[in-house]
Design an enzyme around this catalytic site. Structure first.
Site, PDB file in Angstrom:
ATOM      1  N   CYS A  26      24.376   7.372  10.012  1.00 32.09           N
ATOM      2  CA  CYS A  26      24.238   8.707  10.573  1.00 32.09           C
ATOM      3  C   CYS A  26      25.142   9.690   9.831  1.00 32.09           C
ATOM      4  CB  CYS A  26      24.571   8.803  12.049  1.00 32.09           C
ATOM      5  SG  CYS A  26      23.660   7.673  13.084  1.00 32.09           S
ATOM      6  N   ASN A  33      27.936   9.905  15.546  1.00 29.99           N
ATOM      7  CA  ASN A  33      27.783   8.811  14.587  1.00 29.99           C
ATOM      8  C   ASN A  33      28.678   7.689  15.083  1.00 29.99           C
ATOM      9  OD1 ASN A  33      27.791   7.131  12.321  1.00 29.99           O
ATOM     10  ND2 ASN A  33      29.321   8.364  11.275  1.00 29.99           N
ATOM     11  N   GLU A  41      23.600 -10.207  -7.165  1.00 30.23           N
ATOM     12  CA  GLU A  41      23.465  -8.747  -7.142  1.00 30.23           C
ATOM     13  C   GLU A  41      22.067  -8.330  -7.633  1.00 30.23           C
ATOM     14  OE1 GLU A  41      24.910  -6.438  -5.771  1.00 30.23           O
ATOM     15  OE2 GLU A  41      24.383  -4.633  -6.870  1.00 30.23           O
ATOM     16  N   GLU A  57      16.407  -4.961  -1.778  1.00 28.55           N
ATOM     17  CA  GLU A  57      16.744  -3.698  -1.097  1.00 28.55           C
ATOM     18  C   GLU A  57      15.685  -2.628  -1.324  1.00 28.55           C
ATOM     19  OE1 GLU A  57      21.498  -2.877  -0.906  1.00 28.55           O
ATOM     20  OE2 GLU A  57      20.646  -2.929  -2.903  1.00 28.55           O
ATOM     21  N   HIS A 115      19.349 -28.506  -5.570  1.00 31.37           N
ATOM     22  CA  HIS A 115      19.655 -29.010  -4.225  1.00 31.37           C
ATOM     23  C   HIS A 115      18.837 -28.274  -3.159  1.00 31.37           C
ATOM     24  CE1 HIS A 115      22.799 -31.444  -5.931  1.00 31.37           C
ATOM     25  NE2 HIS A 115      23.259 -30.387  -6.566  1.00 31.37           N
ATOM     26  N   LYS A 129      23.416   3.928   3.339  1.00 30.35           N
ATOM     27  CA  LYS A 129      24.407   3.759   2.277  1.00 30.35           C
ATOM     28  C   LYS A 129      25.776   3.421   2.840  1.00 30.35           C
ATOM     29  CE  LYS A 129      25.638   4.789  -2.151  1.00 30.35           C
ATOM     30  NZ  LYS A 129      25.306   3.469  -2.647  1.00 30.35           N
TER      31      LYS A 129
HETATM   32  C1  G6P Z   1      25.504  -0.914   2.596  1.00 27.76           C
HETATM   33  C2  G6P Z   1      24.919  -0.376   1.311  1.00 27.76           C
HETATM   34  C3  G6P Z   1      25.251  -1.330   0.162  1.00 27.76           C
HETATM   35  C4  G6P Z   1      26.746  -1.540   0.080  1.00 27.76           C
HETATM   36  C5  G6P Z   1      27.318  -2.040   1.403  1.00 27.76           C
HETATM   37  C6  G6P Z   1      28.835  -2.018   1.394  1.00 27.76           C
HETATM   38  O1  G6P Z   1      24.830  -2.060   2.968  1.00 27.76           O
HETATM   39  O2  G6P Z   1      23.526  -0.201   1.430  1.00 27.76           O
HETATM   40  O3  G6P Z   1      24.787  -0.757  -1.053  1.00 27.76           O
HETATM   41  O4  G6P Z   1      27.023  -2.469  -0.926  1.00 27.76           O
HETATM   42  O5  G6P Z   1      26.900  -1.181   2.464  1.00 27.76           O
HETATM   43  O6  G6P Z   1      29.249  -0.684   1.278  1.00 27.76           O
HETATM   44  P1  G6P Z   1      30.646  -0.214   0.720  1.00 27.76           P
HETATM   45  O7  G6P Z   1      30.574   1.280   0.791  1.00 27.76           O
HETATM   46  O8  G6P Z   1      31.681  -0.785   1.631  1.00 27.76           O
HETATM   47  O9  G6P Z   1      30.781  -0.711  -0.667  1.00 27.76           O
END
Ligand code: G6P
Length: 614
Positions: free
Chosen positions: A2, A101, A487, A494, A510, A609
């Site tokens: 939010c 939020n 990653e 994602e 495994h 994000k």
């Molecule tokens: C969310 C985002 C990811 C990010 C994660 C950790 O899930 O979508 O892209 O890696 O949060 O966020 P941070 O800001 O703590 O790196």
């Protein structure tokens, strides 16, 4: 999760609020709304399901007058994304509007009590409970809005950043924070409120970060005042923040994600600047210099992080164990905080977070500090909650990352971790001169190396066409590139919504090998290092079961390319920095597959994000 934004001043509030919401949309985008008090004192709330663009259409023809307002873009926690659950929420009498939020954990008890007092609810949110509680206190105790907010928040358990405005009051926004980000921008005769300073950076450079347990009184006719819930006035600290607006725009790229992938050569220049002497290769991190004894005497380092930052931390584990000979553990912050972990005073806890706001990582930091550990932050957002809650740290300085899928933050985090390992290793005497120089010289050349890697763009775009309709993907890597495989898989799932798993290549036999058939693309990272021969054998195992191999190899590779169906060639640098090189084509592959599938690359479904709820 939010985004909240507010404005009070002499201009029309609505355009400022909408622009702010667009900038905050990375925090959530399932519904949005605004509330404004117009010149006659009427309090208008407009909100709808969908993105900020949908809200803008919805606003056509409405009364948008008013130079005070609050606005919200939502990532649903309580209640499905629909018009009713969108913010702002009116109180029962429609005299107060609130944006929130966070999560009110004890909302059910509070709601039941309000229902007993005759309150009804239009939404299934916890936030509507709070606005009604504020109204209930305001009317029954006949107190000011500030007092009502303070008293209501004393009854609340949970996390919040809230802002409230009231019918008939053109002048004042009351805002408060507990565990969710909030900053007030100070202009000339006007104030801006936001979850993130970058969303209001074009109006001011002067910011006040509201702290946990504080309530801000933002009145156009008075200096900003901040109080505790017990009404003690707090001193405010104005901080300067400078940022160029171009960093917040797409700059000719179709998506922020592609722009951010392409920015990486430059962001790493910013990340390294002033930290590696280009003449001598010497690495200096002020966080290590200032806390030399802590680092030299550390018995253990524990990384805490989530998502992509957790993957970067796995690379940090390799780097630090290899270069500094300090045992390292990497923890999901969400697990660490609830596991009653053993934390000792001679442990160093390193919190890694792009946003610096992830709720679980922040809670892990608080836990570690209480246990007496020295806590170091690796964050991107300057002034963020984690950056402020840690004892010391190193910013990654890669600029605002707007695309929800993290790209440049990952490479920035790994770059900082490499510098951190060199700085500590040097102090401890655990790294020999040659290896130190090999890594620091490679770090200095990273920007130019990444320019070179990016030349592969068109080739990866073609490859993406072949695999756009795959249903599953496996990513394999070993050593430093095992986290790169994780990653790569995360990026793909994602933004394309294709199921993808990252695995340490040898572990595949495994279990996941059972999934291999002619329909299964397997991205195998086999760049030169001490695991190369082993990776080649793992590729053989996949190949002999009919899997389709997309191999990421060195340009001069001879062995693996013979067994691969498709090859992605990359330049080779020192092994510990190869994750930075290899992650670029994997980011591009995920990006182009998602674009081909017509996905919303920058705002993938269900994600946000900045995850400020646990
Ligand atoms: C969310 C985002 C990811 C990010 C994660 C950790 O899930 O979508 O892209 O890696 O949060 O966020 P941070 O800001 O703590 O790196």
């Amino acid at each position: 999760m939010c985004g909240i934004v507010g404005y009070v001043g002499n201009r029309d509030a609505c355009p400022i609020l909408l622009k702010g919401l667009h900038r905050l949309e990375y925090r959530g985008y399932d519904s949005a709304g605004v509330a404004m008090v117009n010149g006659d004192g009427a309090l208008n709330v407009y909100k709808c399901k969908g993105k900020v663009d949908d809200l803008e259409h919805f606003l056509d023809g409405k009364d948008l007058c008013g130079s005070i307002g609050i606005a919200h873009t939502r990532w649903a926690t309580h209640g499905v994304p629909n018009d009713a659950n969108a913010h702002p929420h009116y109180s029962e009498s429609e005299n107060i509007a609130l944006i929130h939020n966070g999560i009110i954990e004890n909302f059910r008890v509070l709601k039941d009590a309000l229902i007993e007092n005759g309150y009804t609810f239009r939404s299934s949110t916890d936030s509507e409970v709070l606005v009604n509680l504020i109204e209930y206190i305001r009317t029954t105790e006949n107190c000011t809005l500030l007092e009502a907010v303070q008293q209501a928040l004393k009854q609340v358990v949970g996390a919040y950043a809230i802002a409230v405005i009231e019918k008939g009051n053109h002048d004042e926004i009351i805002a408060a924070r507990q565990s969710s980000p909030m900053v007030v921008g100070i202009g000339k005769g006007e104030y801006f409120l936001s979850s993130d300073a970058t969303s209001i950076i074009e109006y001011t450079e002067n910011f006040v970060y509201v702290n946990d347990g504080e309530v801000a009184v933002i009145n156009r006719n008075a200096p900003l005042k901040v109080f505790t819930l017990d009404n003690e006035e707090e001193r405010i600290h104005i901080q300067k923040l400078k940022l160029s607006i171009s960093q917040l725009e797409k700059g000719g790229f179709p998506h922020f994600m592609l722009k951010e992938i392409y920015e990486q050569p430059h962001t790493l220049v910013d990340c390294i600047r002033g930290r590696i002497n280009p003449e001598t290769g010497e690495v200096k991190l002020s966080g290590v210099i200032d806390n030399r004894e802590k680092f030299v005497n550390a018995k253990r380092i524990i990384f805490v992080a989530c998502g992509t930052s957790w993957h970067a931390s796995l690379i940090g584990e390799h780097l630090i164990e290899n270069i500094c000979r300090i045992p390292v553990e990497v923890e999901y912050a969400s697990e660490f905080r609830y596991r009653n972990p053993i934390i000792r005073p001679d442990d160093i806890v390193i919190a890694v977070s792009q946003s610096g706001e992830t709720a679980d990582t922040l809670a892990a930091v608080e836990l570690a500090r209480k246990a007496g550990a020295f806590v170091y932050g690796i964050c991107n957002v300057v002034g963020s909650s984690i950056a402020r809650a840690t004892d010391s740290g190193s910013y990654i300085h890669v600029g605002p990352e707007i695309g929800v899928a993290s790209t440049k933050a990952f490479t920035g985090q790994v770059t900082v971790m490499a510098m951190l390992a060199l700085a500590i290793g040097h102090e401890k005497g655990t790294v020999n001169k040659e290896y130190y120089q090999e890594i620091s010289q490679a770090l200095l050349k990273l920007p130019e190396t990444l320019e070179d890697v990016l030349k592969i763009d068109a080739q990866v775009e073609d490859l993406a066409k072949i695999f756009t309709y795959a249903h599953n993907f496996i990513y394999l890597g070993r050593g430093y590139n095992y986290p790169t495989a994780l990653e790569g898989a995360l990026k793909l799932k994602e933004i394309s919504y294709i199921h993808a798993e990252g695995y340490p290549a040898a572990e595949m036999k495994h279990g996941p090998i059972a999934l291999i058939d002619a329909e299964m693309p397997v991205v195998s990272i086999a760049t030169p290092d001490h695991t190369y021969e082993k990776s080649a054998s793992n590729i053989e195992e996949v190949k002999s079961r009919g899997g389709k191999i997309i191999a990421v190899v060195a340009r001069e590779d001879e062995q693996v390319r013979k067994r691969a169906d498709y090859v992605i060639e990359v330049p080779v640098i020192t092994d510990c920095l190869m994750p930075i090189v290899v992650s670029i084509p994997l980011q591009l592959l995920a990006y182009y597959i998602a674009v081909n599938k017509g996905r919303n690359v920058d705002q993938p479904r269900n994600l946000a994000k900045s995850v400020t709820v646990e």
